[in-house]
Enzyme design. Structure first.
Site, PDB file in Angstrom:
ATOM      1  N   GLU A 437      47.293  42.436  81.363  1.00 54.19           N
ATOM      2  CA  GLU A 437      46.669  41.793  79.994  1.00 54.19           C
ATOM      3  C   GLU A 437      47.130  42.674  78.720  1.00 54.19           C
ATOM      4  OE1 GLU A 437      43.042  40.362  79.134  1.00 54.19           O
ATOM      5  OE2 GLU A 437      43.032  39.780  77.343  1.00 54.19           O
ATOM      6  N   ASP A 513      41.119  42.486  80.029  1.00 52.09           N
ATOM      7  CA  ASP A 513      39.944  43.366  79.729  1.00 52.09           C
ATOM      8  C   ASP A 513      38.735  42.324  80.215  1.00 52.09           C
ATOM      9  OD1 ASP A 513      41.332  44.716  77.699  1.00 52.09           O
ATOM     10  OD2 ASP A 513      41.202  42.137  76.291  1.00 52.09           O
ATOM     11  N   ASP A 515      36.761  40.497  78.736  1.00 49.82           N
ATOM     12  CA  ASP A 515      35.944  39.788  78.039  1.00 49.82           C
ATOM     13  C   ASP A 515      36.015  38.350  78.251  1.00 49.82           C
ATOM     14  OD1 ASP A 515      38.195  39.508  77.377  1.00 49.82           O
ATOM     15  OD2 ASP A 515      38.209  40.555  75.601  1.00 49.82           O
ATOM     16  N   ASP A 517      38.684  35.946  77.546  1.00 52.21           N
ATOM     17  CA  ASP A 517      40.036  36.097  77.776  1.00 52.21           C
ATOM     18  C   ASP A 517      40.600  36.246  78.405  1.00 52.21           C
ATOM     19  OD1 ASP A 517      39.665  35.011  74.675  1.00 52.21           O
ATOM     20  OD2 ASP A 517      40.780  36.454  73.353  1.00 52.21           O
TER      21      ASP A 517
END
Ligand code: 0RA
Length: 651
Positions: A437, A513, A515, A517
C-alpha cells in the site's frame, strides 16, 4: 445393554493390531486423509465430527447440534441424535463406539443407505480426527445411561465406561465429542470462529429446520462469540443471505425441488443487478468448488430454457451479438444442492462431481420447473431477459478490453509494469510478490527486501471495487493491470485466458497498514483476487502480511508484538522484572518503520507473520467481501472485530 467388562486383552488384543496400524497410517500421512495440515486441515477435523451429526439429522433423528470452542483450544460437538451405539460389535469384540472411534472407514453409519460421501475430504471418519488429536473424549447418552471413553492420539486410555444412569424424565439421547488437535501434526492449532461459523451456517441452510449453534469461549464478549443458525426456508433463505447487500431484479426466489428418483435436486435462484455470477453448488452438503456434472446440467437447463422462452417472446429481435452461456448467469445468485448415493469426486481439490448420470437428472428437473415458472411470471421473465441481452452487449466490450491487456503482455519489451521491482530469481516456487500500500511504504519495502526472491509492487491509493464493476471496467484500471501483468497468469474470469502454469510468484503477499484504510485496501485486493483470480487463492498462493502492532522495549532489548493481549502481558512482565523503564511504541502504518524494521517484522521469512488466505468456501469469501464492501455496518464491525486478532505464524 451393558457391555461386558473389558480386559486389557480386549483393548489391545489381536483385532487391535490392525487398528493401531490404521491410526499410524493417518498420523504418518495426515494430508492423505484430511487434505493438508494447515489451517484448512485443522478445520476439517471439526467438519468431520459435525458431518456425523448431520447424517443423524438427515436420517431424521437429530434436531440440534452445538459446537463449542473452548479456551484451551479444544472443540466440542454435541448432538441430540440417537447416540453412537455402545453395544458389542460382534466380530471385533469391542463396543461399537470404540470401533467407530478407532477404525478407519468405519463411519458413523453401519448401513449404506444414507448419502454418505466417498472420497473427497469429508467422510474419512471420526477415527481420523481421533488419530490426529492428543486427546479425545467421546460421550454417548443412550440405552438409559451416560457412556464415556477417552483416547490419546487415537488409542483408548481405558475401556468404555458406564458413567451413570440417565435421568429418565428429561435426559435425551445424544453424542458428545471433544478433541484437542495435535500440535505435532498441525502447523497451527488455533481454530477460527469465522471459518467454523461460515461452514455451520451453510450446513444449517442446506438442512432446513436443523439448529446449529456455535459458542467461542475464547471470546471475552459473549455476544460476539455466539451464533445460532436455524432456517425454516433452507436454501431459499441462503439466497436472501447471499444477496443481503445486492438488489434483486425480481422479488421472489425461484425454487425447484425434485425428490423423485435416486438423486434429489434442490435449487434456489434469483437475479440481481450486479455483474457477478454467484452460484454455489453442493453434493451431499459438500461445496463442489470445481463444479461437475450437476453444474453442467444446471447451466444447460438455464441456457436452454431462457433461450427458448426469449426467442418465443421476441426478446432477441434486435440483438447484434451471439448469446453465450455466461450471459444467462450475469447477476445470478443460486444455490444448487443435490444428493448423490455414490458420488465420484474428481479434480485438484476433489470438489468436482464426476457422476455422468447426474447431468441429465439436474437438467430435466431444473428445465421443466424453470419453464413453468417463466410462463407463470411474465414480468419477472421480461426483467431477466433484458438483463441477459445487456450482458451480451457488455461482453463484446469486455472482450475488446481483455484483448488489449493480452496484447500488452505479449508485445511490451519486458512485459512487466514499470513500478514493479522484480526479484532476480526466475523460480516461481521460491519467488514472492509483495503488493504494498502506497509509494512510500513501497520504497521502504524495496530497500528492505531480499531481492533474490522478493519482488515489490507498490499500489497507489485504492484499487477499483470490482464488486461493483463489469470486467471491461475492471481491466481498464491501472493498478489491476499492473498486478495481472506482474503475476503473468492472465485473468481467470473467463477460463480460456487463464494459466496457473505461468504464475511468476508462488506467494502473493498483501501488505497494508494496520488501520482502517489498510483493511479497506486489503479487502479490495482480496475481492479482486477472489473474483478474477480465484485459482490463486484456492491453491493457497495468497497471503496477508501482518505487521506488528507494537514495539515494547526496555534498555537494549526490544520485542515486536502482534496483539493487544500479548502487549499487556509483555509490559506487565517487563515492569515486574524491575530492570528499568519500559517503553511502548504503537505502529499505525508501515511508513513508521524503517527498512530494517520492516524487514525484521514483516518480510523476513524467519520472523514475519503471514496469514494464508483460504477459499474454503466461496460463499464465505463472497459474503465476507460483500459484508466488508456493503453498506451494512453492524455485520462488518462484527467480522472485523472477530478476525482482527488471528495472526498465524508463516504457513
Ligand atoms: C450408527 C447407528 C446409529 C446411530 C449412529 C451411528 C450415530 C452416529 C453419530 C455420530 C455423531 N452423532 C451420531 N449419532 C448417531 C443408530 C443406532 C440405532 O439407534 O438404531
Amino acid at each position: 445393554m451393558q457391555p461386558p467388562e473389558k480386559t486389557k486383552a480386549g483393548l489391545y488384543g489381536a483385532s487391535n493390531i490392525q487398528v493401531l496400524e490404521g491410526l499410524e497410517a493417518v498420523r504418518k500421512r495426515p494430508s492423505m486423509y484430511i487434505g493438508d495440515v494447515g489451517i484448512r486441515g485443522l478445520h476439517h477435523l471439526v467438519y468431520e465430527v459435525v458431518d456425523n451429526s448431520i447424517d443423524e439429522a438427515m436420517a431424521g433423528y437429530c434436531s440440534r447440534i452445538d459446537v463449542v470452542i473452548h479456551e484451551d483450544g479444544s472443540v466440542e460437538v454435541t448432538d441430540d441424535g440417537r447416540g453412537i451405539p455402545v453395544d458389542m460389535h460382534e466380530k471385533l469384540g469391542v463396543p461399537a463406539l470404540q470401533v467407530v472411534m478407532t477404525t478407519l472407514h468405519a463411519g458413523g453409519k453401519f448401513d449404506k443407505d444414507s448419502y454418505k460421501v466417498s472420497g473427497g475430504l469429508h467422510g474419512v471418519g471420526v477415527s481420523c480426527v481421533n488419530a490426529l488429536a492428543i486427546r479425545l473424549v467421546a460421550e454417548v447418552k443412550r440405552d438409559g445411561a451416560l457412556w464415556r471413553q477417552t483416547y490419546e492420539r487415537g488409542i483408548p486410555t481405558g475401556p468404555l465406561e458406564r458413567v451413570r444412569d440417565l435421568d429418565s424424565s428429561d435426559e435425551e439421547t445424544g453424542t458428545y465429542v471433544r478433541f484437542w488437535p495435535d500440535p505435532e501434526i498441525f502447523k497451527t492449532t488455533e481454530f477460527r470462529l469465522e471459518t467454523l461459523a461460515t461452514r455451520l451456517r451453510e450446513l444449517a441452510y442446506l438442512n432446513r429446520g436443523l439448529t446449529i449453534a456455535i459458542d467461542d469461549k475464547r471470546e471475552e464478549d459473549e455476544e460476539l462469540g455466539r451464533e445460532e443458525f436455524h432456517f425454516e426456508g433452507g436454501i431459499r433463505e441462503f439466497v436472501d443471505f447471499l444477496d443481503e447487500t445486492r438488489d434483486p431484479i425480481h422479488g421472489e426466489v425461484i425454487y425447484v425441488e425434485n425428490e423423485e428418483g435416486d438423486v434429489p435436486v434442490e435449487l434456489a435462484m434469483r437475479y440481481n443487478d450486479s455483474y457477478q455470477e454467484n452460484v454455489l453448488t453442493f453434493v451431499n452438503n459438500i461445496n463442489t468448488h470445481e463444479g461437475g456434472t450437476h453444474v453442467s446440467g444446471f447451466r444447460r437447463a438455464l441456457t436452454r430454457t431462457l433461450k427458448s422462452y426469449g426467442e418465443k417472446n421476441g426478446h432477441f429481435k434486435n440483438l447484434k451479438f451471439d448469446l453465450s452461456g455466461e450471459d444467462f448467469r450475469e447477476g445470478l445468485t443460486a444455490v444448487l444442492s443435490v444428493k448423490v448415493p455414490e458420488p465420484q469426486f474428481e479434480g485438484q481439490t476433489k470438489t468436482k462431481l464426476g457422476n455422468s448420470e447426474v447431468q441429465g437428472i439436474v437438467e430435466s428437473a431444473v428445465g421443466q420447473a424453470l419453464s413453468w415458472w417463466l410462463e407463470d411470471h411474465p414480468n419477472e421473465a421480461k426483467a431477466i431477459l433484458n438483463k441477459v441481452v445487456t450482458s451480451a452487449q457488455a461482453r463484446a466490450a469486455a472482450r475488446k478490453a481483455r484483448e488489449l491487456v493480452q496484447r500488452k503482455n505479449a508485445f511490451s519489451s519486458s512485459g512487466l509494469p514499470g513500478k514493479l521491482a522484480d526479484c532476480s530469481s526466475r523460480k516461481p516456487e521460491e519467488s514472492e510478490l509483495y503488493l504494498v500500500e502506497g509509494d512510500s511504504a513501497g520504497g521502504s519495502a524495496k530497500q528492505a527486501r531480499d531481492r533474490h526472491f522478493q519482488a515489490i509492487l507498490p499500489l497507489r491509493g485504492k484499487i477499483l471495487n470490482v464488486e461493483k464493476a463489469r470486467l471491461d471496467r475492471v481491466l481498464e484500471n491501472n493498478e489491476i493491470k499492473n498486478i495481472v501483468t506482474a503475476l503473468g497468469t492472465g485473468i481467470a474470469t473467463t477460463d480460456e485466458d487463464f494459466d496457473l502454469e505461468n504464475l511468476r510468484y508462488h506467494r502473493i503477499i498483501i501488505m497494508t497498514d494496520a488501520d482502517v484504510d489498510g483493511a479497506h485496501i486489503r479487502t479490495l485486493l482480496m475481492t479482486f483476487l477472489y473474483r478474477h483470480l480465484a485459482p490463486l487463492v484456492q491453491q493457497g498462493h495468497v497471503y496477508i502480511g501482518l505487521p506488528p502492532l507494537y514495539k515494547v522495549s526496555q534498555g537494549k532489548t526490544e520485542e515486536y508484538i502482534w496483539t493487544e493481549d500479548l502487549m499487556h502481558e509483555k509490559v506487565a512482565e517487563l515492569r515486574e522484572s524491575g530492570r528499568g523503564k519500559v517503553s511502548l511504541q504503537r505502529y499505525k502504518g508501515l511508513g513508521e518503520m524503517n527498512p530494517e524494521q520492516l524487514w525484521e517484522t514483516t518480510m523476513d521469512p524467519a520472523t514475519r507473520r503471514l496469514q494464508q488466505v483460504t477459499i474454503d468456501d466461496a460463499a464465505a469469501a463472497d459474503k465476507i467481501f460483500t459484508t466488508l464492501m456493503g453498506d451494512a455496518v453492524a455485520p462488518r464491525r462484527k467480522f472485523i472485530e472477530r478476525n482482527a486478532k488471528y495472526a498465524t505464524i508463516d504457513a
